[in-house]
Design a protein around this motif. Structure first.
Motif, PDB file in Angstrom:
ATOM      1  N   LYS A 120       0.829  -1.209   0.000  1.00 13.70           N
ATOM      2  CA  LYS A 120       0.000   0.000   0.000  1.00 13.70           C
ATOM      3  C   LYS A 120       0.863   1.258   0.000  1.00 13.70           C
ATOM      4  N   GLU A 136      -0.429  -0.814   9.552  1.00 15.39           N
ATOM      5  CA  GLU A 136      -1.210  -0.667   8.317  1.00 15.39           C
ATOM      6  C   GLU A 136      -2.406   0.265   8.506  1.00 15.39           C
ATOM      7  N   LYS A 137      -3.054   0.203   9.655  1.00 14.97           N
ATOM      8  CA  LYS A 137      -4.210   1.066   9.890  1.00 14.97           C
ATOM      9  C   LYS A 137      -3.805   2.538   9.919  1.00 14.97           C
ATOM     10  N   ASP A 161      -3.430   3.549   6.390  1.00 14.86           N
ATOM     11  CA  ASP A 161      -4.750   3.671   5.750  1.00 14.86           C
ATOM     12  C   ASP A 161      -5.397   5.010   6.080  1.00 14.86           C
ATOM     13  N   GLU A 165      -6.607   7.722   3.340  1.00 16.61           N
ATOM     14  CA  GLU A 165      -8.001   8.180   3.292  1.00 16.61           C
ATOM     15  C   GLU A 165      -8.100   9.688   3.442  1.00 16.61           C
TER      16      GLU A 165
END
Length: 619
Positions: free
Chosen positions: A491, A586-587, A590, A594
């Motif tokens: 990502k 990872e969160k 993210d 976003e």
């Protein structure tokens, strides 16, 4: 000491023989010069290295190619403002005669030593790609020679009677009627503009100035290279001492004292000579009559080496050399026994679309230079070993027994390994030969390339053309490294690519992005003391650059079924590495994605669709 200027350049004096450079400077042989209204032949490799060092991009994490690309543009725009017409000539493959190869290996060993001692400074892997891409985008003529470019640069400059721009001290030796300008002498701060013209203040060197100041013939200057340290061979100090002793008729002890000022004593000795042959004869007499520790064969080899070296500095008219077709659109590309590639491939190498390393494959020897990496881990080039085997097979054709010798790092030293070109691979199917490539449909060539990089063609064509090369690269990296287990890593790389892509190509691909959010991401990732330097992690990021680099070449060998993007949309060390390091998990990553990419924006949709394809392919 460097010279700072208005485009943020500081050129350092680093290359070549420092004794010769210092001697020229002390004698004040150069003249003041206004650079304007002229053609200018530029030593491309030299300039690329200097601009990378002075672009303040930082090489700590592998290179910021967007900043570097902007820096290259500023440099050439400054020349254009002075009505200077630059022509850039790049080095080609390593010379096949071995005259410099030992020196290149020594430099690799030194680089490994520097890394092991904690240095985090190395020349970024995609620098040459970015440099040539940017220059071509500007519409500036640039071509690659088959082998080293110095002689071609000097020959062309002599033919055109225009200056050469470089920091390579070899150009002090060539007889250049248009003169030699050192990069570190360009003073952009003193760029002057009047109602009529613009020029850059600098200094210029003409070999005839040496004759005027010191009374030594320009035709004799190449002899200096024989007696001074150079990249090709080094004359034993005992031989030089005997030569000085006999030519000046002094004792060996006095000769040794005089050699503390090597240039001065050699100028004194060479001054009476009329041409280089007289100097070679004098050296030959010294070897025959006063050097007992060498065999006759070894003495002959020294004289042969000297003659080869002197020939390098002998200039003919450019139309009489093998480089006669530099910047000549009407010149026909001829296929020779030395380089038996199809004309389209030779032209692609000349146009800087394919790196000249493919020529070294013909010499059955490839040098894989170490870079900033974890020396306790496997060499970063190992990840592309299967792809290189395919390239070796394509280059050598039907010669199935050809063995390519790879010189590469193993632990803390350079070693060599014998590699066989790949002869068959059932998963890849039949790979078209180079001679058959022109008659092969683009879809077939694209399918072959997708198979090599382990990505289904039907999924690849769903991805925007400008992103296909990057996606093939990170997919291959994921399948052959620890990235496969790290969705966060995937990502991170893809998100950074999207940001760089929107910055460079957003106006073409309708990929707008909130610039304020992007600025915040760049600020968040700014290189500072809060970003720890983890050589093991960087090792993985460097592998990505290695994969991208070879993909450029393989794409070229398949006649470019993939769109060729600027490296500045595929890698930015000051963005990718810090973003991965500074996000806790990872969160966390993210949430940043976003925040930066609006949910229904074209960029967010493109990111999500590509990520889905990648993750599906890794299952």
């Amino acid at each position: 000491m460097g010279i700072e200027n208005s485009v943020g350049l500081i050129f350092e004096i680093k290359h070549g023989n420092k004794n010769l450079r210092g001697y020229i400077q002390r004698r004040n042989v150069t003249k003041k010069y206004r650079l304007q209204d002229t053609k200018l032949i530029i030593d491309g490799k030299n300039l690329c290295h200097e601009l990378m060092e002075t672009s303040y991009t930082g090489t700590k994490y592998g290179g910021n190619y967007d900043v570097f690309s902007d820096h290259v543009e500023k440099f050439f725009n400054s020349l254009r403002n002075c009505n200077v017409q630059p022509y850039v000539v790049m080095d080609g493959a390593h010379d096949s005669d071995d005259k410099k190869f030992d020196c290149l290996l020594e430099r690799c060993e030194k680089r490994i030593s520097n890394i092991s001692n904690g240095s985090n400074k190395c020349f970024p892997i995609l620098s040459h790609r970015c440099f040539t891409y940017t220059i071509k985008k500007l519409g500036i003529p640039i071509e690659t020679c088959y082998y080293e470019a110095d002689h071609a640069i000097a020959s062309l400059a002599k033919s055109w009677k225009c200056p050469v721009l470089s920091n390579d001290n070899d150009f002090y030796i060539y007889d250049l009627p248009g003169g030699f300008i050192r990069l570190n002498d360009l003073n952009f701060n003193r760029r002057t503009k009047t109602e009529c013209f613009t020029y850059i203040d600098t200094s210029i060197y003409y070999s005839e100035n040496i004759h005027e100041s010191l009374g030594i013939s320009t035709s004799v200057l190449p002899l200096l290279v024989v007696f001074l340290d150079n990249d090709y061979y080094k004359l034993d100090k005992a031989i030089i001492k005997q030569f000085v002793s006999k030519e000046l008729k002094i004792s060996a002890k006095k000769a040794e004292l005089k050699l503390k000022n090597t240039i001065d004593v050699m100028i004194e000795i060479l001054r009476p000579f009329g041409d280089t042959s007289e100097g070679v004869d004098a050296l030959s007499r010294c070897l025959d009559n006063h050097i007992a520790f060498l065999s006759n064969e070894e003495k002959c080899q020294i004289i042969d080496n000297a003659k080869v070296l002197l020939k390098q500095f002998t200039l003919q008219n450019v139309t009489e050399t093998e480089n006669y077709n530099l910047f000549n659109s009407e010149a026909k590309i001829e296929v020779t026994s030395a380089i038996p590639f199809p004309s389209w491939l030779i032209q692609s190498i000349r146009n800087c679309d394919i790196s000249p390393f493919i020529i070294n494959v013909l010499d059955k020897r490839v040098l894989l230079k170490p870079n900033l990496e974890d020396l306790t881990q496997e060499f970063i080039y190992e990840i592309t070993s299967p792809i290189r085997q395919i390239i070796y097979k394509m280059a050598t054709g039907k010669k199935l027994q050809e063995v390519i010798v790879e010189h590469h790092r193993e632990n803390y030293h350079m070693v060599q390994t014998r590699i066989l070109p790949i002869t068959s691979n059932l998963k890849l199917g039949k790979i078209p030969s180079l001679n058959m490539m022109q008659g092969t449909e683009e879809e077939v060539r694209l399918s072959c390339l997708a198979n090599i990089f382990l990505f289904p063609l039907e999924k690849l064509v769903m991805i925007p053309k400008v992103s296909r090369m990057f996606i093939l690269a990170i997919n291959y990296l994921a399948k052959n490294s620890g990235l496969k287990e790290s969705t966060k890593g995937m990502k991170c790389l893809l998100f950074c690519h999207m940001l760089l892509l929107s910055k460079e190509y957003g106006h073409i691909y309708d990929l707008p992005v909130d610039s304020a959010c992007v600025d915040k991401v760049f600020e968040y990732c700014a290189d500072d003391h809060r970003v720890p330097f983890d050589i093991a992690l960087l090792h993985e990021f460097q592998k990505l650059q290695i994969v991208i680099d070879i993909l450029y070449d393989l794409n070229g060998l398949f006649m470019f079924p993939l769109e060729i993007p600027n490296p500045n949309v595929m890698y930015k060390s000051g963005l990718m590495y810090p973003l991965f390091t500074k996000t806790d998990n990872e969160k966390h990553l993210d949430r940043i994605i976003e925040t930066c990419l609006e949910k229904e924006s074209p960029l967010r949709i493109t990111y999500s669709e590509i990520l889905k394809l990648l993750l599906e392919n890794l299952k």
